[in-house]
Design a protein around this motif. Sequence first.
Motif, PDB file in Angstrom:
ATOM      1  N   LEU A  88       0.808  -1.217   0.000  1.00  0.00           N
ATOM      2  CA  LEU A  88       0.000   0.000   0.000  1.00  0.00           C
ATOM      3  C   LEU A  88       0.842   1.268   0.000  1.00  0.00           C
ATOM      4  CD1 LEU A  88      -2.808  -0.999   2.526  1.00  0.00           C
ATOM      5  CD2 LEU A  88      -3.116  -0.455   0.106  1.00  0.00           C
ATOM      6  N   GLY A  89       2.054   1.155   0.497  1.00  0.00           N
ATOM      7  CA  GLY A  89       2.951   2.311   0.489  1.00  0.00           C
ATOM      8  C   GLY A  89       2.413   3.481   1.288  1.00  0.00           C
ATOM      9  N   ALA A  90       2.432   4.660   0.705  1.00  0.00           N
ATOM     10  CA  ALA A  90       2.019   5.874   1.400  1.00  0.00           C
ATOM     11  C   ALA A  90       0.538   5.884   1.748  1.00  0.00           C
ATOM     12  CB  ALA A  90       2.358   7.098   0.535  1.00  0.00           C
ATOM     13  N   GLN A  91      -0.254   5.024   1.118  1.00  0.00           N
ATOM     14  CA  GLN A  91      -1.688   4.976   1.413  1.00  0.00           C
ATOM     15  C   GLN A  91      -1.994   4.206   2.700  1.00  0.00           C
ATOM     16  OE1 GLN A  91      -3.344   3.320  -2.252  1.00  0.00           O
ATOM     17  NE2 GLN A  91      -4.011   5.364  -2.879  1.00  0.00           N
ATOM     18  N   ASP A  92      -1.002   3.529   3.238  1.00  0.00           N
ATOM     19  CA  ASP A  92      -1.237   2.712   4.433  1.00  0.00           C
ATOM     20  C   ASP A  92      -1.144   3.575   5.691  1.00  0.00           C
ATOM     21  OD1 ASP A  92      -1.794   0.533   5.962  1.00  0.00           O
ATOM     22  OD2 ASP A  92       0.250  -0.273   5.939  1.00  0.00           O
ATOM     23  N   LEU A  93      -2.187   4.371   5.899  1.00  0.00           N
ATOM     24  CA  LEU A  93      -2.282   5.236   7.066  1.00  0.00           C
ATOM     25  C   LEU A  93      -3.321   4.670   8.033  1.00  0.00           C
ATOM     26  CD1 LEU A  93      -2.307   8.672   5.210  1.00  0.00           C
ATOM     27  CD2 LEU A  93      -0.344   7.541   6.289  1.00  0.00           C
ATOM     28  N   GLN A  94      -3.363   5.221   9.229  1.00  0.00           N
ATOM     29  CA  GLN A  94      -4.393   4.839  10.189  1.00  0.00           C
ATOM     30  C   GLN A  94      -5.765   5.251   9.654  1.00  0.00           C
ATOM     31  OE1 GLN A  94      -4.335   3.428  13.287  1.00  0.00           O
ATOM     32  NE2 GLN A  94      -2.201   3.489  13.957  1.00  0.00           N
ATOM     33  N   ARG A  95      -6.618   4.231   9.411  1.00  0.00           N
ATOM     34  CA  ARG A  95      -7.972   4.495   8.960  1.00  0.00           C
ATOM     35  C   ARG A  95      -8.921   3.582   9.725  1.00  0.00           C
ATOM     36  NH1 ARG A  95      -7.474   7.206   4.019  1.00  0.00           N
ATOM     37  NH2 ARG A  95      -5.412   6.971   3.056  1.00  0.00           N
ATOM     38  N   PRO A  96     -10.179   3.987   9.898  1.00  0.00           N
ATOM     39  CA  PRO A  96     -11.128   3.121  10.602  1.00  0.00           C
ATOM     40  C   PRO A  96     -11.346   1.801   9.845  1.00  0.00           C
ATOM     41  CG  PRO A  96     -11.957   5.371  10.464  1.00  0.00           C
ATOM     42  CD  PRO A  96     -10.762   5.295   9.553  1.00  0.00           C
ATOM     43  N   LEU A  97     -11.270   0.702  10.572  1.00  0.00           N
ATOM     44  CA  LEU A  97     -11.544  -0.628  10.031  1.00  0.00           C
ATOM     45  C   LEU A  97     -12.665  -1.230  10.866  1.00  0.00           C
ATOM     46  CD1 LEU A  97     -10.628  -2.967   8.073  1.00  0.00           C
ATOM     47  CD2 LEU A  97      -9.274  -3.823  10.008  1.00  0.00           C
ATOM     48  N   ARG A  98     -13.722  -1.713  10.210  1.00  0.00           N
ATOM     49  CA  ARG A  98     -14.868  -2.236  10.955  1.00  0.00           C
ATOM     50  C   ARG A  98     -14.561  -3.622  11.505  1.00  0.00           C
ATOM     51  NH1 ARG A  98     -20.748  -1.285   8.642  1.00  0.00           N
ATOM     52  NH2 ARG A  98     -19.953  -2.398   6.817  1.00  0.00           N
ATOM     53  N   LEU A  99     -14.845  -3.809  12.794  1.00  0.00           N
ATOM     54  CA  LEU A  99     -14.634  -5.074  13.479  1.00  0.00           C
ATOM     55  C   LEU A  99     -15.953  -5.479  14.118  1.00  0.00           C
ATOM     56  CD1 LEU A  99     -11.235  -4.226  15.221  1.00  0.00           C
ATOM     57  CD2 LEU A  99     -11.552  -5.578  13.139  1.00  0.00           C
ATOM     58  N   VAL A 100     -16.695  -6.339  13.437  1.00  0.00           N
ATOM     59  CA  VAL A 100     -18.028  -6.727  13.883  1.00  0.00           C
ATOM     60  C   VAL A 100     -17.932  -8.040  14.652  1.00  0.00           C
ATOM     61  CG1 VAL A 100     -20.394  -7.222  13.168  1.00  0.00           C
ATOM     62  CG2 VAL A 100     -18.999  -5.623  11.840  1.00  0.00           C
ATOM     63  N   GLY A 101     -18.472  -8.066  15.850  1.00  0.00           N
ATOM     64  CA  GLY A 101     -18.430  -9.282  16.653  1.00  0.00           C
ATOM     65  C   GLY A 101     -19.590 -10.208  16.373  1.00  0.00           C
ATOM     66  N   GLN A 102     -19.990 -10.949  17.392  1.00  0.00           N
ATOM     67  CA  GLN A 102     -21.074 -11.911  17.231  1.00  0.00           C
ATOM     68  C   GLN A 102     -22.376 -11.413  17.837  1.00  0.00           C
ATOM     69  OE1 GLN A 102     -18.279 -12.625  19.020  1.00  0.00           O
ATOM     70  NE2 GLN A 102     -19.008 -12.578  21.142  1.00  0.00           N
ATOM     71  N   THR A 103     -22.374 -10.195  18.379  1.00  0.00           N
ATOM     72  CA  THR A 103     -23.560  -9.679  19.045  1.00  0.00           C
ATOM     73  C   THR A 103     -24.208  -8.553  18.246  1.00  0.00           C
ATOM     74  OG1 THR A 103     -22.178  -8.160  20.322  1.00  0.00           O
ATOM     75  CG2 THR A 103     -22.714 -10.261  21.335  1.00  0.00           C
ATOM     76  N   VAL A 104     -25.525  -8.456  18.359  1.00  0.00           N
ATOM     77  CA  VAL A 104     -26.256  -7.362  17.735  1.00  0.00           C
ATOM     78  C   VAL A 104     -25.805  -6.050  18.377  1.00  0.00           C
ATOM     79  CG1 VAL A 104     -28.538  -6.363  17.361  1.00  0.00           C
ATOM     80  CG2 VAL A 104     -28.228  -8.841  17.252  1.00  0.00           C
ATOM     81  N   GLY A 105     -25.500  -5.066  17.540  1.00  0.00           N
ATOM     82  CA  GLY A 105     -25.011  -3.791  18.045  1.00  0.00           C
ATOM     83  C   GLY A 105     -23.529  -3.603  17.838  1.00  0.00           C
ATOM     84  N   SER A 106     -22.825  -4.680  17.499  1.00  0.00           N
ATOM     85  CA  SER A 106     -21.378  -4.577  17.298  1.00  0.00           C
ATOM     86  C   SER A 106     -21.020  -4.095  15.898  1.00  0.00           C
ATOM     87  CB  SER A 106     -20.707  -5.941  17.542  1.00  0.00           C
ATOM     88  OG  SER A 106     -21.147  -6.901  16.597  1.00  0.00           O
ATOM     89  N   GLU A 107     -22.034  -3.936  15.037  1.00  0.00           N
ATOM     90  CA  GLU A 107     -21.751  -3.613  13.634  1.00  0.00           C
ATOM     91  C   GLU A 107     -21.293  -2.182  13.418  1.00  0.00           C
ATOM     92  OE1 GLU A 107     -26.326  -3.774  14.147  1.00  0.00           O
ATOM     93  OE2 GLU A 107     -24.532  -4.778  14.922  1.00  0.00           O
TER      94      GLU A 107
END
Length: 446
Positions: A399-418
């Motif tokens: 990714l080079g210079a594009q690999d910056l800190q960005r939000p990544l979605r981490l969805v668990g197994q429970t409703v509301g974690s999305e």
Amino acid sequence: MKTLFRSLLAAALFTGASCTASAQTAPAAPVAPAADTARITLNPALINAVNTQTFEQFRETVRPLIAQMAGKRVVSMGEGTHGTAEFYKLRFWLTRILVEEHGFDRLALENTYGDTYLLNQALQQRRSTPASLKPLMQRHLLAMWQNQEMADVLTWMQTYNRTHRRDVELTGIDIMFVTADAQLLQAGLAKVRNPEVQAATAQLLKNAQYNDNYWYKLSDPAFKRNRPEWLANGGEGYKAADKVLAALATAKLPRKQQEVLAGAAKNARLAFDVFYQYEVFKRNSSRDSAFAEMTKFVAGPRHKVIVWSHNAHVARTVAAAGDSNGGGTGDFLERMFQGQYYVLATGTAGGTFAATTDRFISPASVMTAHPLPQAKAGSWEASLSQVASPVYFFNTHQLGAQDLQRPLRLVGQTVGSEDFYSDTQLGKSYDALLFVRQSTAATPLQ
């Protein structure tokens, strides 16, 4: 939210005003740089389109990815949600290639060691048929694994092991619901003529049953916790597991049985470690380090292991700012298997996923389909969804210079974690990312 991923036990143990010692003694986490939220356009040269129409077509399009994994001892395959059909299917196909063509022989799930061992033993029975899978899965697997996509994996394992001399084994690295661990130990050590060992296995079973029952009740809003009793039970469980593990070192047992029982004792001790850490050191306990310890154990000196767990676990970096329990499971594994660890993340921009309304997942939890909201503006998902290919992978280190800190979605197994996102630099956390633009909820068991 972070504790649901990285220290599930402590999430319940350390909540409430009466339990502040852990927070007081935890070291301050470094302040992460602000996340970049500008949409990016990936270089087309990075994109590797994946054909998912058939297994044969898939295999040909992921050859470059397999080439990166093939020579490693441990390959982790993450999931951006615990309930996405495509994540199960595509990881199954990748696993199949690594087993059939590159000598991988153990598949480790985010599921307790003892229960997974018992499921694996049932799968090895020559009389087992695919029709018998459903009750076995419901008895031994957390609800997030109880889907038709996972049944397809187990059916393939049954067929493969009937036709190959070297079996592929299913194993577990999680530390929840350890009654099966204790039962294995009590049965396996029943003939050891040592009153202290017999007392320790009986005590461990008692503590495990209490703790597992407590976990089930935590999802009941009407349940009144008895925290002092829970803490005391956990402390007893740790001491009992420690005694059993020490006794195994001198027990005269067949090699395979010795290995299985050692795994059960180690798993049980890790399960109760959160209570030991609080009682002795007034601090939290890292679930990720437990995952890594169990992975190291099941790998042994000669096995090649594939790990299926959440992206938040298998990453080399922590999943959320402020978490002071060390790195992700991947960070621990990188140090244990220097140069021999590879981690693939999976992600999606939208569609549906399976989740439970229970606060803490169990084998009895009910998973139903729920919509994934539109990806957050500025997130990795928002940018990755602009690629024309519906399914593709890319190497994060390019990714080079594009690999910056960005939000990544981490969805668990429970409703509301999305709606949970973690600021992530992909190249530091994962070696590659397999992206499915529109995904669907895992299919209920039939």
